[in-house]
Design a protein around this motif. Sequence first.
Motif, PDB file in Angstrom:
ATOM      1  N   TYR A 167      13.328  12.893  20.842  1.00 39.38           N
ATOM      2  CA  TYR A 167      12.045  12.933  20.144  1.00 39.38           C
ATOM      3  C   TYR A 167      12.211  12.732  18.639  1.00 39.38           C
ATOM      4  N   ALA A 168      13.343  13.137  18.104  1.00 39.83           N
ATOM      5  CA  ALA A 168      13.580  12.952  16.669  1.00 39.83           C
ATOM      6  C   ALA A 168      13.613  11.468  16.315  1.00 39.83           C
ATOM      7  N   PHE A 169      14.248  10.668  17.178  1.00 38.51           N
ATOM      8  CA  PHE A 169      14.282   9.228  16.945  1.00 38.51           C
ATOM      9  C   PHE A 169      12.872   8.626  17.035  1.00 38.51           C
ATOM     10  N   GLY A 170      12.102   9.059  18.027  1.00 36.57           N
ATOM     11  CA  GLY A 170      10.749   8.546  18.176  1.00 36.57           C
ATOM     12  C   GLY A 170       9.870   8.863  16.977  1.00 36.57           C
ATOM     13  N   ALA A 171      10.002  10.070  16.434  1.00 37.75           N
ATOM     14  CA  ALA A 171       9.210  10.456  15.266  1.00 37.75           C
ATOM     15  C   ALA A 171       9.519   9.555  14.079  1.00 37.75           C
ATOM     16  N   LEU A 172      10.782   9.206  13.913  1.00 43.81           N
ATOM     17  CA  LEU A 172      11.165   8.322  12.810  1.00 43.81           C
ATOM     18  C   LEU A 172      10.571   6.926  12.989  1.00 43.81           C
ATOM     19  N   GLY A 173      10.492   6.459  14.230  1.00 47.61           N
ATOM     20  CA  GLY A 173       9.875   5.165  14.489  1.00 47.61           C
ATOM     21  C   GLY A 173       8.412   5.140  14.070  1.00 47.61           C
ATOM     22  N   VAL A 174       7.690   6.217  14.375  1.00 50.53           N
ATOM     23  CA  VAL A 174       6.270   6.311  14.002  1.00 50.53           C
ATOM     24  C   VAL A 174       6.113   6.329  12.480  1.00 50.53           C
ATOM     25  N   VAL A 175       6.947   7.121  11.802  1.00 53.41           N
ATOM     26  CA  VAL A 175       6.878   7.204  10.340  1.00 53.41           C
ATOM     27  C   VAL A 175       7.168   5.836   9.710  1.00 53.41           C
ATOM     28  N   GLY A 176       8.136   5.121  10.265  1.00 51.17           N
ATOM     29  CA  GLY A 176       8.440   3.791   9.757  1.00 51.17           C
ATOM     30  C   GLY A 176       7.263   2.842   9.852  1.00 51.17           C
ATOM     31  N   LEU A 177       6.549   2.881  10.962  1.00 57.93           N
ATOM     32  CA  LEU A 177       5.383   2.019  11.130  1.00 57.93           C
ATOM     33  C   LEU A 177       4.261   2.395  10.159  1.00 57.93           C
ATOM     34  N   LEU A 178       4.127   3.663   9.854  1.00 58.60           N
ATOM     35  CA  LEU A 178       3.114   4.099   8.876  1.00 58.60           C
ATOM     36  C   LEU A 178       3.423   3.526   7.495  1.00 58.60           C
ATOM     37  N   TRP A 179       4.712   3.507   7.116  1.00 63.49           N
ATOM     38  CA  TRP A 179       5.056   2.930   5.821  1.00 63.49           C
ATOM     39  C   TRP A 179       4.764   1.427   5.802  1.00 63.49           C
ATOM     40  N   VAL A 180       5.072   0.746   6.885  1.00 68.84           N
ATOM     41  CA  VAL A 180       4.784  -0.686   6.985  1.00 68.84           C
ATOM     42  C   VAL A 180       3.306  -0.949   6.725  1.00 68.84           C
ATOM     43  N   ALA A 181       2.433  -0.148   7.326  1.00 66.84           N
ATOM     44  CA  ALA A 181       0.990  -0.315   7.142  1.00 66.84           C
ATOM     45  C   ALA A 181       0.584  -0.082   5.692  1.00 66.84           C
ATOM     46  N   ALA A 182       1.154   0.957   5.071  1.00 68.01           N
ATOM     47  CA  ALA A 182       0.818   1.262   3.678  1.00 68.01           C
ATOM     48  C   ALA A 182       1.281   0.146   2.735  1.00 68.01           C
ATOM     49  N   TRP A 183       2.475  -0.369   2.964  1.00 67.87           N
ATOM     50  CA  TRP A 183       3.010  -1.418   2.099  1.00 67.87           C
ATOM     51  C   TRP A 183       2.236  -2.724   2.274  1.00 67.87           C
ATOM     52  N   LEU A 184       1.796  -2.995   3.492  1.00 69.04           N
ATOM     53  CA  LEU A 184       1.028  -4.212   3.753  1.00 69.04           C
ATOM     54  C   LEU A 184      -0.255  -4.224   2.936  1.00 69.04           C
ATOM     55  N   VAL A 185      -0.836  -3.045   2.734  1.00 70.43           N
ATOM     56  CA  VAL A 185      -2.092  -2.931   1.996  1.00 70.43           C
ATOM     57  C   VAL A 185      -1.858  -2.833   0.480  1.00 70.43           C
ATOM     58  N   LEU A 186      -0.844  -2.090   0.057  1.00 71.26           N
ATOM     59  CA  LEU A 186      -0.688  -1.740  -1.355  1.00 71.26           C
ATOM     60  C   LEU A 186       0.465  -2.444  -2.067  1.00 71.26           C
ATOM     61  N   GLY A 187       1.435  -2.992  -1.339  1.00 68.09           N
ATOM     62  CA  GLY A 187       2.611  -3.576  -1.955  1.00 68.09           C
ATOM     63  C   GLY A 187       2.302  -4.852  -2.730  1.00 68.09           C
ATOM     64  N   LYS A 188       2.955  -5.016  -3.876  1.00 70.99           N
ATOM     65  CA  LYS A 188       2.781  -6.200  -4.712  1.00 70.99           C
ATOM     66  C   LYS A 188       4.116  -6.611  -5.315  1.00 70.99           C
ATOM     67  N   GLU A 189       4.166  -7.850  -5.793  1.00 64.29           N
ATOM     68  CA  GLU A 189       5.354  -8.370  -6.470  1.00 64.29           C
ATOM     69  C   GLU A 189       5.231  -8.116  -7.968  1.00 64.29           C
ATOM     70  N   GLY A 190       6.321  -7.694  -8.605  1.00 63.82           N
ATOM     71  CA  GLY A 190       6.298  -7.406 -10.031  1.00 63.82           C
ATOM     72  C   GLY A 190       6.251  -8.663 -10.886  1.00 63.82           C
ATOM     73  N   PRO A 191       5.703  -8.563 -12.106  1.00 66.60           N
ATOM     74  CA  PRO A 191       5.519  -9.738 -12.956  1.00 66.60           C
ATOM     75  C   PRO A 191       6.678 -10.054 -13.905  1.00 66.60           C
ATOM     76  N   LEU A 192       7.663  -9.132 -14.051  1.00 62.95           N
ATOM     77  CA  LEU A 192       8.716  -9.327 -15.058  1.00 62.95           C
ATOM     78  C   LEU A 192       9.864 -10.144 -14.487  1.00 62.95           C
ATOM     79  N   VAL A 193       9.840 -11.441 -14.742  1.00 63.39           N
ATOM     80  CA  VAL A 193      10.884 -12.328 -14.214  1.00 63.39           C
ATOM     81  C   VAL A 193      11.502 -13.171 -15.315  1.00 63.39           C
ATOM     82  N   GLN A 194      11.268 -12.801 -16.589  1.00 57.15           N
ATOM     83  CA  GLN A 194      11.850 -13.517 -17.703  1.00 57.15           C
ATOM     84  C   GLN A 194      12.714 -12.589 -18.524  1.00 57.15           C
TER      85      GLN A 194
END
Length: 424
Positions: A167-194
């Motif tokens: 069950y410990a492994f399964g719980a980690l799988g669920v938490v990982g998917l939650l982060w994926v969802a959050a990053w899909l909505v909020l994640g962005k690329e930074g502007p400092l490339v010079q």
Amino acid sequence: MTTQPTPKGAWKITFLLFLFMLVNFADKIVVGLAGVPIMTELKLEPDQFGTLGSSFFLLFSISAIAVGFIVNRVATRWVLLVLAAIWALAQFPMVGTVGFTTLLICRVILGAGEGPAASVAIHSVYKWFPDEKRGLPTAILSQGSAFGVILAVPSLNWLIVNYSWHYAFGALGVVGLLWVAAWLVLGKEGPLVQTVATGTAEPRIPYSRLLTSRTFVGCCAATFGAYWALSLGLTWFTPFIVKGLGFSQTDAGWISILPWVFGAVIVLLTGWISQVLMARGVCTRNARGVLGSVPLIVGGSIIALLPHVQGVGLQIALLVTGSGLCGSIYVVCPPMLGEFTPVSQRGAVIAIYGAIYTLAGIMAPKVMGSVIQGAAVPLDGYMTGFTINAVILVTSGLLGLLLLWPNTERARLMGEEVTQPKFA
């Protein structure tokens, strides 16, 4: 040198990447935390369990290098998303009944997905902060590892004790998917490339020169020792507490948090002290190189005392302190590499650095398992393994002191005339 402002949204991205590293290390720790129940259920010898711990790192370095070159051309936002999805999906097969082979394969896949994680996260956050402001964000990302263990261990250990390690492994799988969802909505690329200095695109430096520079070699050597200690902590710390010192699984879960709590304090202090020193004009040789290397020497010397003291409380204290001090090097090495590596090549260079020092993860768990297997009693094997760790830590720290000179590396590689800060 002109100081660039920190773009809006930088700290939001830093927090999301902190959570990314939190999940990353929770995934890493679960096998060590459930080590005794896994060995009991699957009837594994110490040498086999050491192989299981090492298997996580089998494709770790190869994946890190490959993805490092990919992020030179592909936005880190999408790379991070794919990596986290792999972690989550690799956990779910363990929810059911599995054998040693299935567990081994899933850990290899997980390691392939996690190999590039730290370097890609660092490369991503450096697109949001100029060089002189990177110490604290780097420390915060490093804290994701500590908090991943601090927060995950009590909850995962509760699942292990009251239900099953599956069950410990399964719980980690669920938490990982939650982060994926959050990053899909909020994640962005930074502007400092010079470049900070000129605001123009940097020239490329041959990788042969970057990867043979003394600071790059010094970072690999110094962090190799720290990662040897970390790999032992991930795989063997909890089994040592249970089988070596005689604690229960429940008590061992709480004790397993201690190195990470102490390490979290060390990492945050290192990031803060480094930025304060740089703000006062101290060269990065001292504000980063020396600051990261000396704790390795001190930590290794403390762990070397472990077989020569009596009392489980003192032994745990020495192990916690010695291993916790190693965290300083993770804070200072990526910024040092970023000082002299062009942005267009930074993702690959940091990834190759990570791929080299994490080779310790293949070796350390296997070596510990072998010496435990060959010892007359398990405790003697653990002590021999920790002594080997101490020697490696001291050696890596000395190499760091000898080789880490980032303040002169950029000038040497690019032929620039620079003004040396005080204490250079």
